[in-house]
Design a protein around this motif. Sequence first.
Motif, PDB file in Angstrom:
ATOM      1  N   ALA A 106      -3.333   5.226  -0.605  1.00 48.78           N
ATOM      2  CA  ALA A 106      -3.100   4.438  -1.808  1.00 48.78           C
ATOM      3  C   ALA A 106      -2.227   5.256  -2.759  1.00 48.78           C
ATOM      4  N   ALA A 107      -1.424   4.570  -3.561  1.00 51.20           N
ATOM      5  CA  ALA A 107      -0.572   5.249  -4.549  1.00 51.20           C
ATOM      6  C   ALA A 107      -1.465   5.886  -5.612  1.00 51.20           C
ATOM      7  N   PRO A 108      -1.054   6.876  -6.334  1.00 52.14           N
ATOM      8  CA  PRO A 108       0.257   7.515  -6.300  1.00 52.14           C
ATOM      9  C   PRO A 108       0.324   8.646  -5.269  1.00 52.14           C
ATOM     10  N   LEU A 109       1.473   8.770  -4.681  1.00 48.50           N
ATOM     11  CA  LEU A 109       1.741   9.829  -3.713  1.00 48.50           C
ATOM     12  C   LEU A 109       3.076  10.468  -4.026  1.00 48.50           C
ATOM     13  N   GLU A 110       3.278  11.648  -3.474  1.00 52.12           N
ATOM     14  CA  GLU A 110       4.570  12.305  -3.656  1.00 52.12           C
ATOM     15  C   GLU A 110       5.552  11.909  -2.565  1.00 52.12           C
ATOM     16  N   GLU A 111       5.060  11.603  -1.380  1.00 51.95           N
ATOM     17  CA  GLU A 111       5.915  11.274  -0.238  1.00 51.95           C
ATOM     18  C   GLU A 111       5.421   9.999   0.434  1.00 51.95           C
TER      19      GLU A 111
ATOM     20  N   THR B 161      -4.203  14.416   5.042  1.00 52.31           N
ATOM     21  CA  THR B 161      -3.858  14.851   3.696  1.00 52.31           C
ATOM     22  C   THR B 161      -5.080  14.845   2.783  1.00 52.31           C
ATOM     23  N   PRO B 162      -5.452  16.038   2.275  1.00 49.50           N
ATOM     24  CA  PRO B 162      -6.558  16.064   1.304  1.00 49.50           C
ATOM     25  C   PRO B 162      -6.151  15.265   0.061  1.00 49.50           C
ATOM     26  N   GLY B 163      -7.058  14.559  -0.475  1.00 55.68           N
ATOM     27  CA  GLY B 163      -6.765  13.789  -1.678  1.00 55.68           C
ATOM     28  C   GLY B 163      -6.175  12.417  -1.395  1.00 55.68           C
ATOM     29  N   CYS B 164      -5.945  12.109  -0.124  1.00 57.98           N
ATOM     30  CA  CYS B 164      -5.419  10.786   0.235  1.00 57.98           C
ATOM     31  C   CYS B 164      -6.557   9.786   0.205  1.00 57.98           C
TER      32      CYS B 164
ATOM     33  N   LEU C 116       0.849  -1.190   0.000  1.00 60.30           N
ATOM     34  CA  LEU C 116       0.000   0.000   0.000  1.00 60.30           C
ATOM     35  C   LEU C 116       0.883   1.239   0.000  1.00 60.30           C
ATOM     36  N   GLY C 117       0.696   2.093  -0.965  1.00 54.38           N
ATOM     37  CA  GLY C 117       1.478   3.326  -1.018  1.00 54.38           C
ATOM     38  C   GLY C 117       2.945   3.081  -1.300  1.00 54.38           C
ATOM     39  N   LEU C 118       3.746   4.097  -1.002  1.00 52.43           N
ATOM     40  CA  LEU C 118       5.180   4.042  -1.266  1.00 52.43           C
ATOM     41  C   LEU C 118       5.920   3.349  -0.123  1.00 52.43           C
ATOM     42  N   PRO C 119       7.062   2.708  -0.421  1.00 53.15           N
ATOM     43  CA  PRO C 119       7.864   2.144   0.664  1.00 53.15           C
ATOM     44  C   PRO C 119       8.470   3.266   1.510  1.00 53.15           C
TER      45      PRO C 119
ATOM     46  N   PHE D 202       9.289   5.635  11.768  1.00 54.42           N
ATOM     47  CA  PHE D 202       8.311   6.717  11.904  1.00 54.42           C
ATOM     48  C   PHE D 202       7.115   6.386  11.031  1.00 54.42           C
ATOM     49  N   LEU D 203       5.928   6.361  11.657  1.00 51.26           N
ATOM     50  CA  LEU D 203       4.672   6.109  10.952  1.00 51.26           C
ATOM     51  C   LEU D 203       3.900   7.427  10.957  1.00 51.26           C
ATOM     52  N   SER D 204       3.860   8.086   9.831  1.00 51.80           N
ATOM     53  CA  SER D 204       3.265   9.420   9.723  1.00 51.80           C
ATOM     54  C   SER D 204       1.754   9.390   9.923  1.00 51.80           C
TER      55      SER D 204
END
Length: 184
Positions: free
Chosen positions: A162-167, A130-133, A96-99, A122-124
């Motif tokens: 879920a991907a795509p994300l920037e960070e 985050t809007p759009g997440c 799920l998401g980026l590594p 660290f688990l953000s």
Amino acid sequence: MLSLVVVLSAACGTAPGSEPESTSTTFSELAAEASRNAESVQQCSTERLRVHLGPGDNDMRGAHVPLRFTNTSAEPCTLQGAPGVSYVTEESGQQLGLPAKRHTDGPVVTVKPGETASAALFLSSAPHKTPGCEQVQAGGLRVYVPNGIQPRFVGHEGTACAAPLEEPSLEVGPVRPGADNTRI
């Protein structure tokens, strides 16, 4: 005074005027031996380790927890660098998401049998803010020991985007001695 020198020389194992046996070790010889000893200790493989999370703390940004590596084998082994970490749906599930963003610069850590080393994880809390997440529930973490190729599943419910994300929403530091490293 001469008799004192002879007595001291005799106590040290040399007679006056004779060459002493060379028993001193130079720093470079000691360093070379330590390096050989470190090289003889094998790198920790996934099979030799129990991978688990320890208790941590939370702040406004997220959770800071130790990702622990306990040596379950009968021989010492070494770890160096940061593990690979990503959220997954379940044990054999989809990523799920980026590594995790990895901070790899760390010492070689020798983990003796029964001992634990850890990497700060660290688990953000960004997926909640985050809007759009597109929030997705994670069933756990897929963890690769540093330089390893076989993953371990660590059960931990969380929320990821879920991907795509920037960070990425995970960040991990290098393995360090001790079981409770929580700061990258």
